[in-house]
Every structure is written in C-alpha cells, then in structure tokens.
Write a protein that holds these residues in place. Structure first.
Motif, PDB file in Angstrom:
ATOM      1  N   LEU A   1       0.696  -0.971   0.216  1.00 25.65           N
ATOM      2  CA  LEU A   1      -0.528  -0.138   0.104  1.00 25.65           C
ATOM      3  C   LEU A   1       0.898   1.031  -0.014  1.00 25.65           C
ATOM      4  N   ARG A   2       1.706   0.916   1.013  1.00 25.41           N
ATOM      5  CA  ARG A   2       3.140   2.601   0.730  1.00 25.41           C
ATOM      6  C   ARG A   2       3.226   2.729  -0.219  1.00 25.41           C
ATOM      7  N   GLU A   3       3.621   1.758  -1.029  1.00 27.27           N
ATOM      8  CA  GLU A   3       3.455   2.024  -2.569  1.00 27.27           C
ATOM      9  C   GLU A   3       2.783   2.485  -3.853  1.00 27.27           C
ATOM     10  N   GLU A   4       1.935   1.730  -3.793  1.00 27.48           N
ATOM     11  CA  GLU A   4       0.422   2.365  -4.159  1.00 27.48           C
ATOM     12  C   GLU A   4       0.838   4.304  -3.960  1.00 27.48           C
ATOM     13  N   PHE A   5       0.561   4.259  -2.131  1.00 28.48           N
ATOM     14  CA  PHE A   5       0.246   6.149  -2.386  1.00 28.48           C
ATOM     15  C   PHE A   5       0.808   6.842  -2.863  1.00 28.48           C
ATOM     16  N   ARG A   6       2.722   5.905  -3.155  1.00 31.68           N
ATOM     17  CA  ARG A   6       3.921   6.839  -3.631  1.00 31.68           C
ATOM     18  C   ARG A   6       3.073   7.326  -4.728  1.00 31.68           C
ATOM     19  N   ASN A   7       3.325   5.840  -5.468  1.00 27.69           N
ATOM     20  CA  ASN A   7       2.843   6.243  -7.299  1.00 27.69           C
ATOM     21  C   ASN A   7       1.640   6.025  -7.475  1.00 27.69           C
ATOM     22  N   GLY A   8       0.542   6.982  -6.468  1.00 30.42           N
ATOM     23  CA  GLY A   8      -0.376   7.222  -7.210  1.00 30.42           C
ATOM     24  C   GLY A   8      -0.472   8.885  -7.037  1.00 30.42           C
ATOM     25  N   THR A   9      -2.322   9.399  -7.411  1.00 30.14           N
ATOM     26  CA  THR A   9      -2.869  10.558  -6.942  1.00 30.14           C
ATOM     27  C   THR A   9      -3.110  11.012  -6.460  1.00 30.14           C
ATOM     28  N   THR A  10      -2.248  10.713  -5.250  1.00 30.99           N
ATOM     29  CA  THR A  10      -2.807  11.289  -3.525  1.00 30.99           C
ATOM     30  C   THR A  10      -1.386  12.213  -2.869  1.00 30.99           C
ATOM     31  N   ASN A  11      -1.025  12.405  -3.543  1.00 29.87           N
ATOM     32  CA  ASN A  11      -0.032  13.639  -3.159  1.00 29.87           C
ATOM     33  C   ASN A  11       1.198  13.342  -1.850  1.00 29.87           C
ATOM     34  N   ALA A  12       0.926  11.975  -1.915  1.00 29.84           N
ATOM     35  CA  ALA A  12       1.473  11.195  -0.705  1.00 29.84           C
ATOM     36  C   ALA A  12       3.676  10.877  -1.276  1.00 29.84           C
ATOM     37  N   SER A  13       3.718  11.377  -2.504  1.00 35.89           N
ATOM     38  CA  SER A  13       5.201  10.959  -2.885  1.00 35.89           C
ATOM     39  C   SER A  13       5.814  11.204  -1.860  1.00 35.89           C
ATOM     40  N   GLY A  14       6.740  11.037  -1.531  1.00 35.93           N
ATOM     41  CA  GLY A  14       8.353  11.262  -0.653  1.00 35.93           C
ATOM     42  C   GLY A  14       7.952  10.341   1.014  1.00 35.93           C
ATOM     43  N   ILE A  15       5.970   9.973   1.526  1.00 36.05           N
ATOM     44  CA  ILE A  15       6.080  10.167   2.791  1.00 36.05           C
ATOM     45  C   ILE A  15       5.963   8.739   3.368  1.00 36.05           C
ATOM     46  N   GLY A  16       6.806   8.190   4.089  1.00 34.03           N
ATOM     47  CA  GLY A  16       7.172   7.333   3.913  1.00 34.03           C
ATOM     48  C   GLY A  16       5.800   6.492   5.589  1.00 34.03           C
ATOM     49  N   ILE A  17       4.768   5.839   5.020  1.00 36.86           N
ATOM     50  CA  ILE A  17       3.896   5.223   6.701  1.00 36.86           C
ATOM     51  C   ILE A  17       3.913   4.109   6.713  1.00 36.86           C
ATOM     52  N   GLY A  18       3.407   4.287   7.127  1.00 37.18           N
ATOM     53  CA  GLY A  18       3.359   2.965   8.548  1.00 37.18           C
ATOM     54  C   GLY A  18       2.920   2.757   9.179  1.00 37.18           C
ATOM     55  N   ILE A  19       2.532   1.182   9.767  1.00 44.87           N
ATOM     56  CA  ILE A  19       1.255   1.008  10.622  1.00 44.87           C
ATOM     57  C   ILE A  19       2.149   0.319  11.936  1.00 44.87           C
ATOM     58  N   GLY A  20       1.390   0.322  13.346  1.00 42.30           N
ATOM     59  CA  GLY A  20       2.858  -0.325  14.869  1.00 42.30           C
ATOM     60  C   GLY A  20       1.063  -0.919  15.487  1.00 42.30           C
ATOM     61  N   ILE A  21       1.624  -2.236  15.154  1.00 44.99           N
ATOM     62  CA  ILE A  21       0.454  -2.994  16.208  1.00 44.99           C
ATOM     63  C   ILE A  21       0.993  -3.601  17.468  1.00 44.99           C
ATOM     64  N   GLY A  22      -0.099  -4.091  18.593  1.00 48.75           N
ATOM     65  CA  GLY A  22       0.077  -4.057  19.784  1.00 48.75           C
ATOM     66  C   GLY A  22      -1.069  -5.074  19.627  1.00 48.75           C
ATOM     67  N   ILE A  23      -0.667  -6.936  20.851  1.00 45.94           N
ATOM     68  CA  ILE A  23      -1.708  -7.871  20.553  1.00 45.94           C
ATOM     69  C   ILE A  23      -1.235  -8.291  22.501  1.00 45.94           C
ATOM     70  N   ASN A  24      -2.857  -8.403  22.871  1.00 47.51           N
ATOM     71  CA  ASN A  24      -2.803  -8.303  24.105  1.00 47.51           C
ATOM     72  C   ASN A  24      -3.667  -9.898  23.994  1.00 47.51           C
ATOM     73  N   THR A  25      -3.515 -10.645  24.829  1.00 50.26           N
ATOM     74  CA  THR A  25      -4.693 -11.977  25.048  1.00 50.26           C
ATOM     75  C   THR A  25      -5.122 -12.426  26.972  1.00 50.26           C
ATOM     76  N   GLY A  26      -6.237 -12.125  27.190  1.00 52.93           N
ATOM     77  CA  GLY A  26      -6.666 -12.130  28.201  1.00 52.93           C
ATOM     78  C   GLY A  26      -8.082 -12.332  28.387  1.00 52.93           C
ATOM     79  N   VAL A  27      -8.632 -12.190  30.167  1.00 50.32           N
ATOM     80  CA  VAL A  27     -10.158 -11.705  30.015  1.00 50.32           C
ATOM     81  C   VAL A  27     -10.173 -10.856  29.357  1.00 50.32           C
ATOM     82  N   VAL A  28     -11.893 -10.044  28.260  1.00 51.89           N
ATOM     83  CA  VAL A  28     -12.420  -8.775  28.452  1.00 51.89           C
ATOM     84  C   VAL A  28     -13.870  -9.078  28.708  1.00 51.89           C
ATOM     85  N   THR A  29     -14.348  -8.274  29.153  1.00 48.34           N
ATOM     86  CA  THR A  29     -15.727  -7.443  28.994  1.00 48.34           C
ATOM     87  C   THR A  29     -16.587  -8.096  27.612  1.00 48.34           C
ATOM     88  N   ALA A  30     -17.101  -8.985  27.113  1.00 45.48           N
ATOM     89  CA  ALA A  30     -17.059  -8.434  25.844  1.00 45.48           C
ATOM     90  C   ALA A  30     -18.939  -8.407  26.124  1.00 45.48           C
TER      91      ALA A  30
END
Length: 532
Positions: free
Chosen positions: A432-461
């Motif tokens: 997706l980052r390459e698509e954004f850079r090569n597209g028409t969204t004016n995102a050229s030169g901006i390197g965006i990414g995502i950070g992810i956190g995961i936890n397992t335990g008891v939840v109230t759902a």
C-alpha cells in the motif's frame, strides 16, 4: 387519531395521520399531503377538522373530488369512506385507538344453530353439496352447485389480483374486509390477531356498515372454539341461546348471525376473521365458503408480506453487522437473533490494535479529500484481512482500528489468528505504501507504516449502548494493555504480550523486549514478532 390510508397513482401505500390542523391534499410540493398523481390538481382538496369531525371539500380541482363514487364539493367524512383524487385512492379511517376485543356476557349456547367445518374441508365446497329439495331435477341442483363453485373461484381470483402486490398487513386486511362486506352483506367485519403480550385477541382491522355499533360484543364461545379446535364456524340463529330467549326486545334488536374462520400462516393460527349481522339467518353456507376462500387467499398474501418484511430486516441487519463481524458470525446472529441483546460476558479473547505512524505529518501536506481516500483504502484492506482470519472489527479510531479474536465466539487458535492477521496487515501495508507514493494522492516521499499491539486475556465483551443504537465491543485491562503495546510499537513492528506468546505454540519467531508503558513504574516484558 383519524388518518388517511393512501394508495397513490404509482400503487404506493402509506398512512397519513390527520391532526387538528387543516390539510391540503394535492400535487404541489408544499401541500400537507403530496400526491404523486398527474390527474391531481396542485391544490386539489382540503381536509378540515370541525367539532370532532373531519370535513373534506373540493378546492376547484380540474378533475373533481369523489367520495364513495359520487362527485362532491364538500362532505363530512365517515370511517371507511373512499376518496378518489385522480388515480389516487384514499380511505378515511377514524377507528377507536383501542384494539381491545370486548366479549359478550351472553354467548351463543351449545343449542344454537351452528355449522362447524374442519379446516381441511373449509375451502372444498364440493364436499357439501346443496341440500336436497323435493321435486327439483338433478341437473338444476348440479347447475346451482357449479355456479356456487364458480363464484368462489372468481372471488379468490379477484382477491388474489388485488393483494398479490400488497406490501403491508393493513392493505391485505382492508381489501379482505371490503370484499367480505360487499359479498356477504356483513354489517361488521373484524380481523382479530393473537396478542402475544397477553395471549388474548386484539382488533387488527374493523370495517362496519352504516351506523352499526363498532363496540358490539364478540362471542367468546365462538372465537375460542375456532382457535382451539381449528375449525370454521357459522351461527345462523342466536334465538336458540337460552340466556337471550327470555327477553323479546333484546331478541328483536340484538340478535345477529356470525361467521368465524381462522387465519393460518404456515399451518399456524395467527388470527381470526369474524363477521356478524343483526339479522337471523343472514349468512348461508355459501357465505361460509366465501369467507374460507378469502381466508386462504389472505393467508398467502399475509405470508408474503411477512416474508418481505423478514427479508428486508435480514438485509438491513446483514448490511449493518457485516461492517464489523465476519460472515459466519453474521449468519449465526440472523439465525439466532436471541443472541443479539444488550449486556456482556467475561471471556478469553485476543485484542489487536493497529495505528498509522506518520499520519499527522502526511495529512498536513495533503488535500483533505486525498487524506480520506487513503484512510478508506487502508481501512478497506485491513478490515478484509481481519475478517479473513476470523476476527471481529470492533471500531475505527481516527487512523487506527481495534479488532477482537475469540469474541463473540472463542476458538483454539484465536491468538495465532491474531498474529497471522497482524503479519498479513504489515505485508499489505508495504505494498500500500508503494501504491500511495506512485498514485495521485500527493503522498510522494512520505513513508507511512503501522504499529500493532496484541494482548490475550479476560475481556468483558458484549453489546453496549441503547436499544436505539448499540455496538459490539470489549473492555477491560486486557484491552488497555493491547492499546499500550500498540502505542509503543514503531512503524512496521508487531508487539505482543507474553500471554499471547504462550498461545502461539512456537509458530512465530519472536524476540524478547522490555518497554515502559503508562501506569507502570517497572518495564513491561513483551515480545517483538519477527514477521518478515
């Protein structure tokens, strides 16, 4: 409150409530009641409340105003009056607001002149041929029977044409009641529905002729017999009721014939059709056959209406649930709607948070439309990955999202599926980052990414909110810790808690890590998934 039951020239049906103000009816957009009808004048008629009554008058319309087939300039409306404006049909309804059924204290006794038929025989008039009459030739009796059958078939056909396109229960009841009033000369036609709230009966529709008392009692004996024994019933003479025979004036003024037939939908009695007449012997066995034929045809139309409503509700629910639940969960909820209720349960689940890094810097250099387009593309791709791995989309949070694995339905591989989804999200983000850079969204030169956190335990759902609007979500310390892991994860990284790692069964290479999180003085032991 009085109302108009409207069917416009496009055969669309709706109800218009009449309040205390004058209502202009016409084609003009500023009319109180707007009719989509080319034959209606812009200001065709006016309905005005006067001393507890409603008066309709013609406003010099081009094609005239008709009530019950007669052209009028002004008329006091009575319930059941049919108003014709161009190709539109309006029925004035001023029925009492209460739907309570009032039963008579003096029901028709067991010695009354009563004919009872089983439901299986109700619509088969050939099983009940005309009674033998001395001196009548067989051919004449046969011709009479054929005419009787032909009339019933014709009525069924005409009613079928009328109600086959019905989209509301009221429309079916209205057409059915009008036909029975006309053909059987009934002074009153009631449609009684079973009231699930108190297991009794309620009036769903009532059509009366002339000055008949709308609050006239209903025979409890007859309605209970039809409901419990699933039969159709004709009472021809209330004179034989021993509790009424002693009062001659009561007999002269209160005697009435009754026909009662069940309304069956999918072989289940959902209500009754009840006709009565203040005259001895007013109904014949032919009328009973007509009522049974109409009941059978109306039941089919009602089943179609209910099916349309059910399909519409399912389509609406499917569209709403599919936004945050995987397909198999949506189908389960539609098949078991009792599971959809406010409240929560404590259960083990794996919580995933993901957030775009560098989004604020990127959005400051782009047009708002382009920012929204990037977010839509990103959320669309990430949501599909979550669903593909059996996750539930909890919510979008600005440029981030929250997903659950194991809620509402837990499984043995919830933590594994969450980490697999996270790895797939990071891999898709690279492309997706390459698509954004090569597209028409004016995102050229901006390197965006995502950070992810995961936890397992008891939840109230569970489903949280109000009955007007609620969402499925999870809360608890497990959720909070997953969010803190995500906030510490740099772009391109997946941080997981030790509880999640213990569920992975060695399927993912990980590296030990210590981070500082809000609310803790000591470093938190966690792991970094080596997803590349």
């Amino acid at each position: 409150m009085p109302r108009l039951l409207v069917e416009d020239s496009l055969r669309r049906n709706f109800v218009f409530e009449l309040d205390r103000n004058e209502v202009i009816v016409g084609r003009a957009a500023d009319s109180g009641l707007v009719l989509e009808d080319k034959r209606a004048s812009r200001r065709h008629a006016a309905v005005t409340p006067e001393s507890g009554r409603c008066v309709i008058r013609d406003l010099n319309s081009g094609n005239g105003l008709y009530v019950n087939g007669e052209r009028i300039s002004q008329k006091v409306l009575a319930s059941g009056d049919v108003i014709q404006i161009g190709h539109s049909r309006l029925v004035f309804d001023d029925e009492p607001g209460s739907s309570e059924v009032r039963f008579s204290e003096h029901d028709i006794g067991p010695g009354g002149a009563v004919l009872v038929r089983r439901i299986e025989d109700a619509a088969s008039p050939d099983r009940f041929s005309a009674p033998a009459q001395t001196g009548r030739p067989a051919a004449e009796k046969e011709l009479e029977l054929l005419r009787k059958k032909g009339r019933i078939l014709t009525l069924m056909y005409e009613l079928g044409k009328t109600v086959k396109g019905a989209v509301t229960v009221d429309q079916v009841y209205r057409e059915m009641g009008a036909l029975l009033q006309e053909v059987c000369a009934a002074e009153r036609v009631l449609v009684l529905e079973i009231d699930d709230s108190n297991s009794g009966l309620k009036i769903a529709h009532q059509a009366t002729r002339g000055s008949v008392n709308r609050n006239h009692a209903v025979s409890r004996t007859i309605t209970q017999k039809v409901l419990t024994e699933r039969v159709t019933l004709l009472s021809t003479n209330a004179l034989l009721d021993p509790m009424l025979a002693h009062g001659q004036s009561i007999v002269m003024q209160q005697i009435h014939s009754v026909i009662c037939a069940p309304l069956l939908i999918r072989d289940e009695v959902k209500g009754l059709i009840y006709l009565d007449q203040e005259r001895v012997g007013a109904f014949s066995t032919e009328d009973l056959d007509v009522v049974n034929a109409v009941a059978a045809q109306a039941a089919i139309a009602l089943e179609n209406v209910h099916a349309l409503k059910r399909l519409a509700r399912e389509a609406e629910a499917r569209a709403a649930y599919s936004r945050f639940l995987p397909a198999h969960v949506v189908e389960d909820l539609l098949e078991n709607p009792e599971k959809l209720r406010l409240g929560g349960t404590n259960q083990i689940a794996t919580v995933l948070f993901a957030d775009i890094r560098g989004f604020t810097k990127m959005s400051a250099r782009m047009d708002p439309e382009a920012v929204v387009q990037i977010l839509n593309d990103y959320f669309g791709e990430m949501t599909e990955i979550i669903f593909d791995h059996g996750g539930t989309l909890d919510k979008y949070i600005g440029d981030g999202l929250m997903a659950l694995f194991g809620a509402p339905y837990p499984g043995p591989d919830d933590a594994i599926n969450a980490v697999r989804a996270a790895a797939a999200m990071q891999q898709r983000m690279d492309s997706l980052r390459e698509e954004f850079r090569n597209g028409t969204t004016n995102a050229s030169g901006i390197g965006i990414g995502i950070g992810i956190g995961i936890n397992t335990g008891v939840v109230t759902a569970g489903y949280v909110g109000s009955m007007r609007r609620f969402d499925y979500t999870a809360i608890g310390d497990t959720v909070n810790m997953a969010s803190r892991l995500e906030s510490n994860a740099p772009s391109g990284e997946i941080y997981i808690a030790s509880t999640t790692f213990s569920e992975l069964r060695g399927q993912f290479p990980c590296a030990d890590l210590q981070i500082m999180v809000k609310g803790r003085d000591e470093p938190l032991d966690c792991l970094r998934v080596l997803w590349k």
